[in-house]
Design an enzyme around this catalytic site. Structure first.
Site, PDB file in Angstrom:
ATOM      1  CG  HIS A  58      31.378 132.978  56.520  1.00 22.85           C
ATOM      2  ND1 HIS A  58      30.006 133.004  56.442  1.00 22.85           N
ATOM      3  CD2 HIS A  58      31.789 132.118  55.558  1.00 22.85           C
ATOM      4  CE1 HIS A  58      29.601 132.180  55.485  1.00 22.85           C
ATOM      5  NE2 HIS A  58      30.673 131.637  54.928  1.00 22.85           N
ATOM      6  NE  ARG A  60      31.855 132.558  61.509  1.00 20.53           N
ATOM      7  CZ  ARG A  60      31.321 131.697  60.661  1.00 20.53           C
ATOM      8  NH1 ARG A  60      30.189 131.998  60.038  1.00 20.53           N
ATOM      9  NH2 ARG A  60      31.889 130.535  60.421  1.00 20.53           N
ATOM     10  CG  ASN A  90      26.418 132.830  57.532  1.00 21.80           C
ATOM     11  OD1 ASN A  90      27.209 133.717  57.242  1.00 21.80           O
ATOM     12  ND2 ASN A  90      26.773 131.566  57.604  1.00 21.80           N
ATOM     13  CG  ASP A 150      27.643 130.557  52.095  1.00 22.80           C
ATOM     14  OD1 ASP A 150      27.659 129.607  51.304  1.00 22.80           O
ATOM     15  OD2 ASP A 150      28.472 130.698  53.012  1.00 22.80           O
ATOM     16  CG  HIS A 177      25.230 126.795  50.631  1.00 21.72           C
ATOM     17  ND1 HIS A 177      26.350 126.878  51.418  1.00 21.72           N
ATOM     18  CD2 HIS A 177      24.708 125.562  50.859  1.00 21.72           C
ATOM     19  CE1 HIS A 177      26.504 125.743  52.092  1.00 21.72           C
ATOM     20  NE2 HIS A 177      25.506 124.931  51.776  1.00 21.72           N
ATOM     21  CG  HIS A 230      30.953 126.782  48.866  1.00 21.01           C
ATOM     22  ND1 HIS A 230      29.809 126.146  48.453  1.00 21.01           N
ATOM     23  CD2 HIS A 230      30.604 127.473  49.968  1.00 21.01           C
ATOM     24  CE1 HIS A 230      28.817 126.441  49.268  1.00 21.01           C
ATOM     25  NE2 HIS A 230      29.276 127.250  50.197  1.00 21.01           N
ATOM     26  CG  ASN A 276      28.079 123.069  53.911  1.00 25.29           C
ATOM     27  OD1 ASN A 276      28.069 122.830  52.716  1.00 25.29           O
ATOM     28  ND2 ASN A 276      26.972 123.331  54.586  1.00 25.29           N
ATOM     29  CG  ASP A 303      33.176 129.000  52.709  1.00 28.40           C
ATOM     30  OD1 ASP A 303      32.587 129.846  53.416  1.00 28.40           O
ATOM     31  OD2 ASP A 303      32.800 127.817  52.604  1.00 28.40           O
ATOM     32  CG  HIS A 307      33.678 127.631  63.368  1.00 29.82           C
ATOM     33  ND1 HIS A 307      32.372 128.041  63.498  1.00 29.82           N
ATOM     34  CD2 HIS A 307      33.781 127.105  62.119  1.00 29.82           C
ATOM     35  CE1 HIS A 307      31.711 127.771  62.377  1.00 29.82           C
ATOM     36  NE2 HIS A 307      32.546 127.209  61.526  1.00 29.82           N
TER      37      HIS A 307
END
Length: 428
Positions: A58, A60, A90, A150, A177, A230, A276, A303, A307
Site C-alpha cells: 500500500h 497510499r 485502495n 483489497d 481479500h 494474506h 486485517n 501487506d 498509517h
C-alpha cells in the site's frame, strides 16, 4: 563506473562467488573474476538474492500522502531489498481507471528506487457492485495484470465470476481479500479464547475460509487464475492445498507478521497489533510456516500498510488496521523460516522473488542471478542481529509491531538494473 564487482557473495546461499555487473545486466558469475575497471563491493560471505518482489504493497498515493507516498514507499522498498512492488488500489481516488493506474505507474518511474506495478480495482470505487475498467487498465501504459479490491472483499459471487472471466482473456489474475463481511461486522480481533477474555468482537476463521472455498470453485469453473491475499488460518491452508490437488489455478500469499505474531499480543491493547486479517493463534502460525515451506502457500507478501501516528495512537476500537512491513520482511522470514530450517536461501528467493514476479508478470524481475539477466539484486548480511528502530525507517509511517524487537539479518545493498539504490545500508 558502469561496472560493479560483488566479490565473495553466497549466491542464493551457496558457495561464495563473484558477480560482475556491467550496466544494467549481470555480465558474469564465477570465482576470481577480474576487477579491472569495476567498483568493488566486498560481500564477505553475505547472501546475494535476486531483487525481492512484493505483490501486496500500500503506497497510499494518491490521497493519503500523510501516511506514505510512492517516493517514500519505494525508498522503504529499496531499504528492504525490493526492486519491484505492486501497489494496491485502495487510494483516493480509487485506482479503478486507466488514468489513476497510469499516475501511480509514472510516479514509480520517477522515484528511481523501485519499479512500481499498479494493481487495479476489481469494482468501481471498491464498492463491489459494478466491474471497473479492467480491460482499459490492462491496455494502459501501466499494463495492469493483477486486480484486487483489497481492504474489501469481492463478496458477490456473480461479480467475482465475471471478474475471473474478464481477466482470463489476457491471463490476468484476481487477488481476493477473503473476508465475508456479514461474518465480521464489529470484529476487532481473532475469534477465540483471547477475544472472549478481552471482550473484543471476534473475527472467525470461517469468514476467510468460506470465501476462499467459494472462489477456488469459481476459478475452477471459469478456468481462470485466482490469488488469495494474506492467508491467515490453518483451515485456509487446507482449502488451498485441496484446490491445488484438483489442479485449480490458485496461488496464495502469507505476510511476515502472520508467520511470527499471534493474537496473544492483543492482550496489551496496543493498536500496533491491529491488522486485517487479524493475528491468529499459535496453531495457525505453525500451519502457515509449514504451508510456505511445502509450497501450498506460494509467496510472502508484506501487506505494507502505513498509517500516520494519530490513526494508531488511540484506543483499540478506533485505531486503523495495518502494519508497515517492507523494511522488516526479510528479517522476519529469516527468523521464522531460515533460522528454523524450514527454508534455505534458495527457497527464500523462490517465495520472495521468483514466484511473486511470475504471478504478477513482473518483466525483468524474479530472474536467476546469472549472466545476461537484469541486475536486480539484493545483498543480505544474514549473520547480523539487531533491534528494530522505526526512527530509521525510510517509510513515512512508523506503525511497526517489531519496535525494540531483535531480528536477524539486514539488507546492505540493493541494485535496480545495475544502479545501486542502497549502499552499506544507506539509500543513495
Amino acid at each position: 563506473m558502469s561496472k560493479t564487482l560483488i566479490r565473495g557473495a553466497k549466491v542464493l546461499g551457496g558457495d561464495p562467488q563473484d558477480v560482475l555487473i556491467d550496466g544494467a545486466v549481470v555480465e558474469a558469475v564465477g570465482r576470481n573474476l577480474p576487477a579491472e575497471g569495476a567498483e568493488v563491493v566486498e560481500a564477505d560471505g553475505k547472501v546475494l538474492l535476486p531483487g525481492l518482489v512484493d505483490l501486496h504493497t500500500h503506497l497510499r498515493e494518491p490521497g493519503r500522502e500523510d501516511s506514505e507516498t510512492v517516493l517514500t514507499g519505494t525508498r522503504a522498498a529499496a531499504s528492504g531489498g525490493y526492486t519491484n512492488v505492486f501497489a494496491m488500489a485502495n487510494t483516493f481516488p480509487v485506482a479503478d481507471t486507466a488514468g489513476v493506474v497510469e499516475q501511480v505507474w509514472r510516479l514509480g518511474q520517477e522515484s528511481g528506487y523501485c519499479d512500481v506495478q499498479p494493481i487495479g480495482a476489481v469494482t468501481v470505487g471498491l464498492e463491489g457492485a459494478k466491474l471497473a475498467e479492467l480491460g482499459a487498465m490492462h491496455e494502459s501504459a501501466a499494463g495492469v495484470t493483477v486486480f484486487s479490491d483489497d481492504g474489501k472483499c469481492v463478496h458477490d459471487a456473480v461479480i467475482m465470476r465475471r471478474a475471473l472471466e474478464y481477466v482470463k482473456a489476457f491471463d490476468g489474475v484476481v487477488a481476493q481479500h477473503a473476508q465475508e463481511p456479514r461474518l465480521t461486522e464489529g470484529a476487532q480481533m481473532n475469534e477465540g479464547v483471547v477475544s472472549a477474555e478481552l471482550g473484543l468482537g471476534g473475527w472467525p476463521a470461517v469468514a476467510e475460509e468460506s470465501v476462499i472455498a467459494r472462489d477456488v470453485l469459481l476459478a475452477e469453473h471459469v478456468g481462470s487464475r485466482v490469488h488469495i491475499c494474506h492467508l491467515s488460518t490453518a483451515g485456509s491452508v487446507e482449502i488451498v492445498r485441496w484446490a491445488k490437488s484438483r489442479g485449480i489455478d490458485v496461488t496464495a500469499e502469507v505476510t511476515p507478521h502472520h508467520l511470527l505474531l499471534t493474537d496473544e499480543l492483543v492482550r496489551s491493547y496496543n493498536p500496533v497489533y491491529k491488522v486485517n486479517p487479524p493475528l491468529r493463534t499459535e496453531r495457525d502460525v505453525m500451519a502457515l510456516r509449514e504451508a510456505l515451506a511445502d509450497g501450498t502457500i506460494d509467496i510472502v507478501a508484506t501487506d505494507h500498510a502505513p498509517h500516520p501516528h494519530e490513526d494508531k495512537d488511540c484506543e483499540w476500537a478506533a485505531a486503523a488496521m495495518g502494519m508497515v512491513g517492507l523494511e522488516t520482511a526479510l528479517s522476519v522470514v529469516q527468523e521464522t523460516m531460515v533460522d528454523t530450517g524450514l527454508l534455505d536461501w534458495a527457497g527464500v528467493a523462490d517465495r520472495m522473488s521468483f514466484k511473486p514476479a511470475q504471478i504478477g508478470q513482473a518483466t525483468g524481475h524474479g530472474r536467476p542471478v546469472s549472466a545476461g539477466e537484469p541486475a536486480n539484486l539484493t545483498l543480505v548480511e544474514s549473520a547480523y542481529r539487531g533491534q528494530v528502530d522505526p526512527a530509521g525507517f525510510a517509510s513515512r509511517s512508523r506503525n511497526t509491531p517489531y519496535e525494540g524487537r531483535e531480528l536477524p539479518g539486514r539488507v546492505t545493498h540493493t541494485w535496480l538494473r545495475g544502479k545501486a539504490t542502497l549502499v552499506d545500508g544507506k539509500l543513495t
